[in-house]
Scaffold this active site. Structure first.
Site, PDB file in Angstrom:
ATOM      1  N   ILE A   1      -0.121   3.796   4.124  1.00  0.00           N
ATOM      2  CA  ILE A   1      -0.340   3.111   4.908  1.00  0.00           C
ATOM      3  C   ILE A   1      -1.969   3.585   5.536  1.00  0.00           C
ATOM      4  O   ILE A   1      -2.655   3.280   6.528  1.00  0.00           O
ATOM      5  CB  ILE A   1      -0.667   3.327   6.427  1.00  0.00           C
ATOM      6  CG1 ILE A   1       0.017   4.991   7.581  1.00  0.00           C
ATOM      7  CG2 ILE A   1       0.828   2.945   7.222  1.00  0.00           C
ATOM      8  CD1 ILE A   1       0.553   5.482   8.222  1.00  0.00           C
ATOM      9  N   GLY A   2      -2.400   4.308   4.053  1.00  0.00           N
ATOM     10  CA  GLY A   2      -3.383   4.863   4.224  1.00  0.00           C
ATOM     11  C   GLY A   2      -3.848   6.110   4.718  1.00  0.00           C
ATOM     12  O   GLY A   2      -5.657   6.294   4.948  1.00  0.00           O
ATOM     13  N   GLY A   3      -3.445   6.957   3.839  1.00  0.00           N
ATOM     14  CA  GLY A   3      -3.869   8.044   4.244  1.00  0.00           C
ATOM     15  C   GLY A   3      -5.316   8.994   3.843  1.00  0.00           C
ATOM     16  O   GLY A   3      -6.633   9.053   4.212  1.00  0.00           O
TER      17      GLY A   3
ATOM     18  N   ASP B   1       0.820   0.315  -3.433  1.00  0.00           N
ATOM     19  CA  ASP B   1       2.024   0.386  -3.051  1.00  0.00           C
ATOM     20  C   ASP B   1       3.044  -0.659  -2.894  1.00  0.00           C
ATOM     21  O   ASP B   1       2.623  -2.135  -3.268  1.00  0.00           O
ATOM     22  CB  ASP B   1       1.847   0.992  -0.996  1.00  0.00           C
ATOM     23  CG  ASP B   1       3.423   1.960  -1.202  1.00  0.00           C
ATOM     24  OD1 ASP B   1       2.489   3.104  -0.962  1.00  0.00           O
ATOM     25  OD2 ASP B   1       4.547   1.952  -0.833  1.00  0.00           O
TER      26      ASP B   1
ATOM     27  N   SER C   1       0.106  10.576  -4.202  1.00  0.00           N
ATOM     28  CA  SER C   1       1.021  10.995  -2.926  1.00  0.00           C
ATOM     29  C   SER C   1       2.086  10.530  -3.686  1.00  0.00           C
ATOM     30  O   SER C   1       2.951   9.496  -2.989  1.00  0.00           O
ATOM     31  CB  SER C   1       0.471  10.569  -1.793  1.00  0.00           C
ATOM     32  OG  SER C   1      -0.492  11.083  -0.908  1.00  0.00           O
TER      33      SER C   1
ATOM     34  N   CYS D   1       8.215  11.752  -2.236  1.00  0.00           N
ATOM     35  CA  CYS D   1       8.528  13.355  -1.939  1.00  0.00           C
ATOM     36  C   CYS D   1      10.114  13.837  -1.773  1.00  0.00           C
ATOM     37  O   CYS D   1      10.575  15.348  -2.541  1.00  0.00           O
ATOM     38  CB  CYS D   1       7.651  14.423  -1.047  1.00  0.00           C
ATOM     39  SG  CYS D   1       8.594  13.062   0.514  1.00  0.00           S
TER      40      CYS D   1
END
Ligand code: SAM
Length: 300
Positions: A17-19, A32, A73, A76
């Site tokens: 969402i654009g950190g 994404d 990112s 994870c």
């Protein structure tokens, strides 16, 4: 939404969402493959966001963005304590492995990778380090609570630059949790009696009026997984989940972030995202929030 940003050009990979966009960096493009994340991203930020699978993206396509800094990112789940920790054997690592080949070809001026602490020491970590041969690497865990945010979110950050940098993190006074909360608790966020009967003893609860309160890390499973996915809020004599708007504030996002109205979807996107405070600090530390460097010169 205006796009008058200046400074080094940043490519936001696994953009969610654009950190990174929220940090104020000069993001020139985001990628994404997830539909919900892409919808939120395009409704929130002015620069182009591409809905693409990174597993097969071509080096020429990424090089064409002429980005100074690549932010990554990757998923994870292959490294989380609660997962199977299959590391490179997990299919969700395939795109990272492919991107490492692309990095070897394109050689961006700087690259930052963010992941859970369990990434450190993994085979994937070793593969990243190998692909970044020749860069100066700086690696460490950072948590927004050190920057005064009343939320834990310890994450591993690897910073690769042409010249060695030594990002430092200040320890800032804790900001009161109350400043991040909605004016009034949303009744839809109240925990019901059945939930409290089953899980009440296992919940991590923070008091809205406690100036020293620090929420546990709110993950993408918050709302689905009753325990270990984030704290609950004691407020006005009741117990509540944090609302998506409250989580967004704790994560450092601005009010215009266009989250889905569905609470679970919004919470999942937020829980998978980044602490914008840490992103901003880190990019600032490597000179990636300032003027564009002269071509060929190191970022710092
Ligand atoms: C840990 S989240 C990163 C979130 C992001 N940093 C943010 O600020 O919201 C990982 C993201 O990678 C995306 N992703 C995973 N595999 C991908 C792939 N093969 N191609 C493109 N995006 C992928 C997911 O959809 C998810 O949004």
């Amino acid at each position: 939404m205006t796009n008058v940003r200046t400074g080094p050009r940043v490519l936001e990979l696994y953009a969610g969402i654009g950190g990174v966009a929220a940090s104020g960096a000069n993001v020139v493009a985001a990628i994404d493959h997830d539909e919900a994340a892409h919808r939120t991203y395009t409704a929130s930020w002015a620069h182009p966001a591409h809905r693409l699978n990174l597993v097969s993206v071509r080096a020429e396509r990424l090089a064409a963005f002429e980005a100074d800094v690549w932010w990554m990112s990757p998923p994870c789940q292959p490294f989380t304590v609660r997962g199977a920790r299959r590391d490179l054997d997990d299919r969700r690592c395939e795109s990272l492995v492919h991107l490492l080949d692309v990095v070897r070809v394109v050689r961006p001026r700087a690259l930052i990778l963010e992941n859970v602490p369990g990434f450190e020491g993994s085979q994937a970590h070793a593969a990243v380090r190998e692909a970044l041969d020749g860069y100066a690497l700086h690696e460490r865990d950072w948590c927004p609570s050190a920057l005064g945010v009343p939320m834990e979110r310890r994450r591993f950050y690897l910073v690769a630059t042409a010249e060695p940098v030594e990002p430092t993190i200040p320890v800032l006074p804790l900001r009161p949790l109350a400043g991040f909360l909605d004016a009034r608790p949303d009744p839809a966020m109240a925990l019901d009696a059945g939930f409290l009967d089953r899980f009440g003893d296992a919940l991590h609860v923070v008091d809205a009026d406690d100036p020293r309160a620090v929420s546990a890390c709110i993950t993408g499973a918050y709302g689905r997984s009753p325990v270990y996915a984030g704290s609950y809020l004691r407020r006005d004599g009741g117990l509540y989940r944090f609302s998506p708007a409250e989580i967004a504030r704790l994560m450092g996002f601005p009010a215009h972030l266009a989250l889905p109205t569905d609470v679970r979807r919004a919470t999942k996107l937020l829980g998978n995202s980044l602490s914008v405070d840490v992103v901003r600090w880190l990019l600032g530390e490597i000179g990636a929030l300032g003027r564009r460097p002269t071509p060929g010169a190191p970022l710092r």
